[in-house]
Write a protein that holds these residues in place. Sequence first.
Motif, PDB file in Angstrom:
ATOM      1  N   MET A 161      41.929  45.819  37.911  1.00  0.00           N
ATOM      2  CA  MET A 161      42.303  46.129  36.532  1.00  0.00           C
ATOM      3  C   MET A 161      43.097  47.418  36.406  1.00  0.00           C
ATOM      4  SD  MET A 161      41.396  43.502  35.002  1.00  0.00           S
ATOM      5  CE  MET A 161      41.881  44.049  33.372  1.00  0.00           C
ATOM      6  N   ARG A 162      43.351  48.098  37.523  1.00  0.00           N
ATOM      7  CA  ARG A 162      44.100  49.351  37.469  1.00  0.00           C
ATOM      8  C   ARG A 162      45.517  49.210  38.016  1.00  0.00           C
ATOM      9  NH1 ARG A 162      40.660  54.244  39.668  1.00  0.00           N
ATOM     10  NH2 ARG A 162      42.269  55.375  38.528  1.00  0.00           N
ATOM     11  N   VAL A 163      45.868  48.034  38.510  1.00  0.00           N
ATOM     12  CA  VAL A 163      47.245  47.788  38.944  1.00  0.00           C
ATOM     13  C   VAL A 163      47.720  46.491  38.304  1.00  0.00           C
ATOM     14  CG1 VAL A 163      46.986  48.984  41.153  1.00  0.00           C
ATOM     15  CG2 VAL A 163      46.511  46.554  41.031  1.00  0.00           C
ATOM     16  N   GLY A 164      49.013  46.374  38.117  1.00  0.00           N
ATOM     17  CA  GLY A 164      49.553  45.159  37.541  1.00  0.00           C
ATOM     18  C   GLY A 164      49.293  45.051  36.054  1.00  0.00           C
ATOM     19  N   GLU A 165      49.735  43.946  35.483  1.00  0.00           N
ATOM     20  CA  GLU A 165      49.584  43.685  34.064  1.00  0.00           C
ATOM     21  C   GLU A 165      48.358  42.805  33.843  1.00  0.00           C
ATOM     22  OE1 GLU A 165      53.230  41.801  33.091  1.00  0.00           O
ATOM     23  OE2 GLU A 165      54.470  43.556  33.547  1.00  0.00           O
ATOM     24  N   VAL A 166      47.681  43.043  32.732  1.00  0.00           N
ATOM     25  CA  VAL A 166      46.466  42.287  32.442  1.00  0.00           C
ATOM     26  C   VAL A 166      46.734  40.791  32.455  1.00  0.00           C
ATOM     27  CG1 VAL A 166      44.786  41.757  30.630  1.00  0.00           C
ATOM     28  CG2 VAL A 166      45.337  44.137  31.156  1.00  0.00           C
ATOM     29  N   ALA A 167      47.844  40.365  31.833  1.00  0.00           N
ATOM     30  CA  ALA A 167      48.140  38.945  31.714  1.00  0.00           C
ATOM     31  C   ALA A 167      48.418  38.296  33.059  1.00  0.00           C
ATOM     32  CB  ALA A 167      49.342  38.745  30.788  1.00  0.00           C
ATOM     33  N   ALA A 168      48.890  39.072  34.043  1.00  0.00           N
ATOM     34  CA  ALA A 168      49.180  38.524  35.363  1.00  0.00           C
ATOM     35  C   ALA A 168      47.959  38.518  36.264  1.00  0.00           C
ATOM     36  CB  ALA A 168      50.304  39.326  36.025  1.00  0.00           C
ATOM     37  N   VAL A 169      47.063  39.481  36.078  1.00  0.00           N
ATOM     38  CA  VAL A 169      45.921  39.634  36.979  1.00  0.00           C
ATOM     39  C   VAL A 169      44.732  38.783  36.550  1.00  0.00           C
ATOM     40  CG1 VAL A 169      44.198  41.289  37.837  1.00  0.00           C
ATOM     41  CG2 VAL A 169      46.618  41.944  37.705  1.00  0.00           C
ATOM     42  N   THR A 170      44.449  38.734  35.237  1.00  0.00           N
ATOM     43  CA  THR A 170      43.225  38.081  34.779  1.00  0.00           C
ATOM     44  C   THR A 170      43.145  36.582  35.065  1.00  0.00           C
ATOM     45  OG1 THR A 170      44.198  37.977  32.556  1.00  0.00           O
ATOM     46  CG2 THR A 170      42.640  39.757  33.006  1.00  0.00           C
ATOM     47  N   PRO A 171      44.249  35.813  35.122  1.00  0.00           N
ATOM     48  CA  PRO A 171      44.088  34.387  35.438  1.00  0.00           C
ATOM     49  C   PRO A 171      43.391  34.132  36.766  1.00  0.00           C
ATOM     50  CG  PRO A 171      46.273  34.769  34.538  1.00  0.00           C
ATOM     51  CD  PRO A 171      45.653  36.116  34.756  1.00  0.00           C
ATOM     52  N   PHE A 172      43.409  35.075  37.665  1.00  0.00           N
ATOM     53  CA  PHE A 172      42.796  34.863  38.966  1.00  0.00           C
ATOM     54  C   PHE A 172      41.282  35.005  38.919  1.00  0.00           C
ATOM     55  CE2 PHE A 172      47.196  35.502  39.760  1.00  0.00           C
ATOM     56  CZ  PHE A 172      47.465  34.599  40.778  1.00  0.00           C
ATOM     57  N   ARG A 173      40.748  35.287  37.738  1.00  0.00           N
ATOM     58  CA  ARG A 173      39.314  35.159  37.536  1.00  0.00           C
ATOM     59  C   ARG A 173      38.883  33.705  37.692  1.00  0.00           C
ATOM     60  NH1 ARG A 173      36.333  39.128  35.412  1.00  0.00           N
ATOM     61  NH2 ARG A 173      37.416  41.035  34.807  1.00  0.00           N
ATOM     62  N   TYR A 174      39.821  32.796  37.468  1.00  0.00           N
ATOM     63  CA  TYR A 174      39.500  31.379  37.580  1.00  0.00           C
ATOM     64  C   TYR A 174      39.019  31.001  38.982  1.00  0.00           C
ATOM     65  CZ  TYR A 174      41.713  30.415  33.045  1.00  0.00           C
ATOM     66  OH  TYR A 174      42.020  30.383  31.717  1.00  0.00           O
ATOM     67  N   THR A 175      39.375  31.795  39.988  1.00  0.00           N
ATOM     68  CA  THR A 175      38.934  31.453  41.339  1.00  0.00           C
ATOM     69  C   THR A 175      37.417  31.553  41.482  1.00  0.00           C
ATOM     70  OG1 THR A 175      39.305  33.748  42.082  1.00  0.00           O
ATOM     71  CG2 THR A 175      41.117  32.191  42.363  1.00  0.00           C
ATOM     72  N   ALA A 176      36.765  32.304  40.596  1.00  0.00           N
ATOM     73  CA  ALA A 176      35.300  32.382  40.626  1.00  0.00           C
ATOM     74  C   ALA A 176      34.684  31.014  40.388  1.00  0.00           C
ATOM     75  CB  ALA A 176      34.797  33.369  39.579  1.00  0.00           C
ATOM     76  N   LEU A 177      35.377  30.179  39.627  1.00  0.00           N
ATOM     77  CA  LEU A 177      34.846  28.854  39.335  1.00  0.00           C
ATOM     78  C   LEU A 177      34.754  28.011  40.603  1.00  0.00           C
ATOM     79  CD1 LEU A 177      33.898  26.808  37.313  1.00  0.00           C
ATOM     80  CD2 LEU A 177      36.276  26.261  36.794  1.00  0.00           C
TER      81      LEU A 177
END
Length: 295
Positions: free
Chosen positions: A229-245
């Motif tokens: 959450m300290r590098v990159g843009e929120v919109a680009a980084v957060t979709p990779f939360r989906y890998t937790a599924l």
Amino acid sequence: MNDNIRGASFMVASMATFTLNDATIKYLAQGMPTFQVVFLRGVGATLLIVLLAHLTGALRKPIPRDDWKWVIGRSLAEVASFYPFILALTHMPLANVTAILQALPLMITAAGAIFMGERVGWRRWSAIAVGFVGVLMIVRPGGDDFDRWSLAALAAVLTITLRELITRRLSRDVPSLKVAIFTALGVMLLGLFMSLREPWGAVTPGQGGLLVVASMFILGGYLFSIMAMRVGEVAAVTPFRYTALIWGLMLGWLVFGDWPKPMTLAGAALVAATGLYTLWREGRRAPMPRPNAPR
């Protein structure tokens, strides 16, 4: 790699270690009081993080005065999110609670656009929306699997969103390991307070070993999530939360015997597709010069 690819990589690692930790905690809670597990794991995780911070020199680096409010605020948000999350985790199948948490990319992206002025293009919104449809296919609101524990998981979604936005406020002069120390301390104290309300049980050597493993997993989860959450843009980084599924589905089947329903698998396929599409989009972007990296 540009900042968005770096942030996505950190997020993938964070989701893997967090979900492995969740599976370990859920397994331990079947034979031990839940908050005794949380406290003992918190002790181990805190000691490991302090040791790592000492070895890397991060422990000696001061936190700037203006950042203290964000560090403390993030720790409080972590505690506020952990309580409803642990209730949901211990009362729901691992895959189900993990699936509900996949609403986070949409929530964090929207909050980042509204409160932080980050630009969100229509392709990102579309990919995240498709992923969210996949989450709805898994959760199926109104169905038999949607109960008060699902609401607890949704409460965790809201407070985790707040936590991640606070993380974005930290300056690059704040060592990530220092932030992780305060995060681990907050959850450990919550576990201690809540564990005093229930009788403790004896810890077997096997349970002790799993507590050490969980401490190592949560160390990786804390550190990678902060860095993500300290590098990159929120919109680009957060979709990779989906890998937790994907991890939740796999571990739920292997460890707890929870085989997903066909609709759940279809939703998971949509979720995975959105993450891969976002990764492909970010790979096509020209690398951006990056100033001082967070430590």
